[in-house]
Design an enzyme around this catalytic site. Sequence first.
Site, PDB file in Angstrom:
ATOM      1  N   ASP A  40       0.786  -1.242   0.000  1.00 20.17           N
ATOM      2  CA  ASP A  40       0.000   0.000   0.000  1.00 20.17           C
ATOM      3  C   ASP A  40       0.822   1.298   0.000  1.00 20.17           C
ATOM      4  O   ASP A  40       1.802   1.417   0.749  1.00 20.17           O
ATOM      5  CB  ASP A  40      -0.854   0.100   1.272  1.00 20.17           C
ATOM      6  CG  ASP A  40      -1.567  -1.165   1.615  1.00 20.17           C
ATOM      7  OD1 ASP A  40      -1.595  -2.084   0.795  1.00 20.17           O
ATOM      8  OD2 ASP A  40      -2.088  -1.232   2.740  1.00 20.17           O
ATOM      9  N   ARG A 168      -7.493  -0.693  11.773  1.00 20.83           N
ATOM     10  CA  ARG A 168      -6.263  -0.255  11.095  1.00 20.83           C
ATOM     11  C   ARG A 168      -6.471   0.748   9.970  1.00 20.83           C
ATOM     12  O   ARG A 168      -7.571   1.043   9.572  1.00 20.83           O
ATOM     13  CB  ARG A 168      -5.530  -1.476  10.538  1.00 20.83           C
ATOM     14  CG  ARG A 168      -6.272  -2.288   9.490  1.00 20.83           C
ATOM     15  CD  ARG A 168      -5.350  -3.423   9.001  1.00 20.83           C
ATOM     16  NE  ARG A 168      -5.995  -4.323   8.056  1.00 20.83           N
ATOM     17  CZ  ARG A 168      -6.718  -5.384   8.375  1.00 20.83           C
ATOM     18  NH1 ARG A 168      -6.941  -5.680   9.631  1.00 20.83           N
ATOM     19  NH2 ARG A 168      -7.248  -6.140   7.421  1.00 20.83           N
ATOM     20  N   GLU A 225     -10.451  -2.425   4.042  1.00 19.50           N
ATOM     21  CA  GLU A 225      -9.114  -1.927   4.349  1.00 19.50           C
ATOM     22  C   GLU A 225      -8.919  -0.528   3.740  1.00 19.50           C
ATOM     23  O   GLU A 225      -9.588  -0.134   2.792  1.00 19.50           O
ATOM     24  CB  GLU A 225      -8.061  -2.892   3.792  1.00 19.50           C
ATOM     25  CG  GLU A 225      -8.147  -4.271   4.435  1.00 19.50           C
ATOM     26  CD  GLU A 225      -6.967  -5.168   4.080  1.00 19.50           C
ATOM     27  OE1 GLU A 225      -6.361  -5.729   5.002  1.00 19.50           O
ATOM     28  OE2 GLU A 225      -6.658  -5.308   2.881  1.00 19.50           O
TER      29      GLU A 225
HETATM   30  C1  FRU Z   1      -3.855  -3.702   2.739  1.00 18.52           C
HETATM   31  C2  FRU Z   1      -3.208  -4.092   4.049  1.00 18.52           C
HETATM   32  C3  FRU Z   1      -3.580  -3.120   5.142  1.00 18.52           C
HETATM   33  C4  FRU Z   1      -2.456  -3.247   6.112  1.00 18.52           C
HETATM   34  C5  FRU Z   1      -1.276  -3.485   5.200  1.00 18.52           C
HETATM   35  C6  FRU Z   1      -0.239  -4.423   5.743  1.00 18.52           C
HETATM   36  O1  FRU Z   1      -3.168  -4.110   1.616  1.00 18.52           O
HETATM   37  O2  FRU Z   1      -3.572  -5.416   4.383  1.00 18.52           O
HETATM   38  O3  FRU Z   1      -4.862  -3.341   5.711  1.00 18.52           O
HETATM   39  O4  FRU Z   1      -2.302  -2.105   6.880  1.00 18.52           O
HETATM   40  O5  FRU Z   1      -1.789  -4.012   3.995  1.00 18.52           O
HETATM   41  O6  FRU Z   1       0.870  -4.464   4.922  1.00 18.52           O
END
Ligand code: FRU
Length: 510
Positions: A40, A168, A225
């Site tokens: 991300d 998160r 997410e």
């Molecule tokens: C999305 C995710 C987020 C998390 C991150 C971990 O791609 O799963 O929810 O913060 O990647 O790398």
Amino acid sequence: MQHTNGLEDARNYEAKYGGRIGPENRPVFHVSPYTGWANDPNGFSVYKGAYHLFYQYYPYETVWGPMHWGHVKSADLIKWEYLPCALAPDSDFDRAGCWSGGAVETQDGEQMLIYTGRMYRTGSEGQEEIVQVQCMATGDGTDYRKYEGNPVLDAGGLPEGMSPYDFRDPKIWRDEEEDCCYMLVSSRGPDGSGCLLLYRSGSGREWTFVTVLESCNREYGSMWECPDFFTEEGDTDMPDMPYMPDMLPAAILVSPQEMELTGEFQNRHGNIVLTGRYDRRNHHFIRETVHAVDDGYDFYAAQTLLAPDGRRIMIAWMQGWENARVRQNDNLWFGMMTLPREVSIRRGRLFQQPVRELEKYRTCPVRKEGIMVSGSISLEGIRGRCLDMTVQVRQKEDGDCRSFSVCIAADQAHGSTLRYDFAEGLLTFDRSRSGYVDDAMAPKRIFLEDHPSCLELRFILDRYSAEIFVNGGEHVITSVIPTPLTAGDILFGAEGKAVLDIEKYEIRIS
Ligand code: FRU
């Protein structure tokens, strides 16, 4: 070599090994990790007049691992400069990973990062478990200090029934009028599906719960997410809403896990946009429409920022989690970001255009007008894997053209094809001959309302990827193209007769 997952270790590793990857082994103008793995985008923001982008990062290998934050900055969103690793999972509150989050400039001129710490704790049965908490770090644009009072928000700040195990990906922004910051964080509600929680803070050190801004209700995937949220000034042409001065046109972006594949939602892990109105006095979002943000294979976890000139700019991870299993080459990096895109809400959709700064880097123009295509042809001067090419296509007047296609990254064995069926108004993008091991992946299908008889297709290719902007950015098809770089042919095809105008540039970053 044993890694401690500390910041010094990561920076030493970067200094020692980062230089192994030459520019010839990277995308030209898309961000890729300095070394190792990226997912991300994080903390996409403006700080002291420069664009900053962080990313989920594991420097030591090209696979996902204990998450760090990588860091790049840019004056123009096209030419990026690598900065040293910004965060490493080396504190009690984030030892299991520094996960996604955002950044803002504070009023005293520091850059504040808010991210999710994955924190070990002892559970009620005495077992070791990991919970997700929100943490803060501040710095000068290169070096960051984690706040000693971390976490700044933990399970204690969750409303009843929300999960501390999935809590998160804070999106954070400043509200100048109220002189405070807002944060939108994902969690899971009592039904196990995604909820977006809004918090407010003066300093970033304490956060007060405001409201549940949106909920999935098991309708669009499960956990949501990486939320993003923005409003637009004044009125836009929302279809069914009367103009209300306190109700701003607004968009929420989320990346649902485990989406059902129905209609326009063609990825198990994709990015969706909810558009509607935001009542900023009462913090109430009224949802109007839900759409896929991108119609290709590889687009996740988008973040936006507000540029100093008022543009809303979006960037995303140019990958899908499913596709990230598959490796095509032995590059010492894995995972790219999309080209930053200017976005706006129009008629309940998110319109997207490549940032205009790209135009500064266009060179070697080739223009062709009124080219008649029947069968399959290639055109002199039209080939390559790093380019910006706009194709206007229309049926020849007699209207007998059934379909039109453009095949990119082609050679004898390869080719990724965008095809338009005029009668059905159906665009398909098929990369089953791109060289992927998982060749059988279904082509993406996009139905264009009104079955237009003219199309504008803008292709942005950068070695390992293609982003295709359709009809002024009403749809975008984003895909990694793992095909060997020697496959640079471009073929145009028509069943019946189609007429084309083409404008093509190479992109050079010197
Ligand atoms: C999305 C995710 C987020 C998390 C991150 C971990 O791609 O799963 O929810 O913060 O990647 O790398």
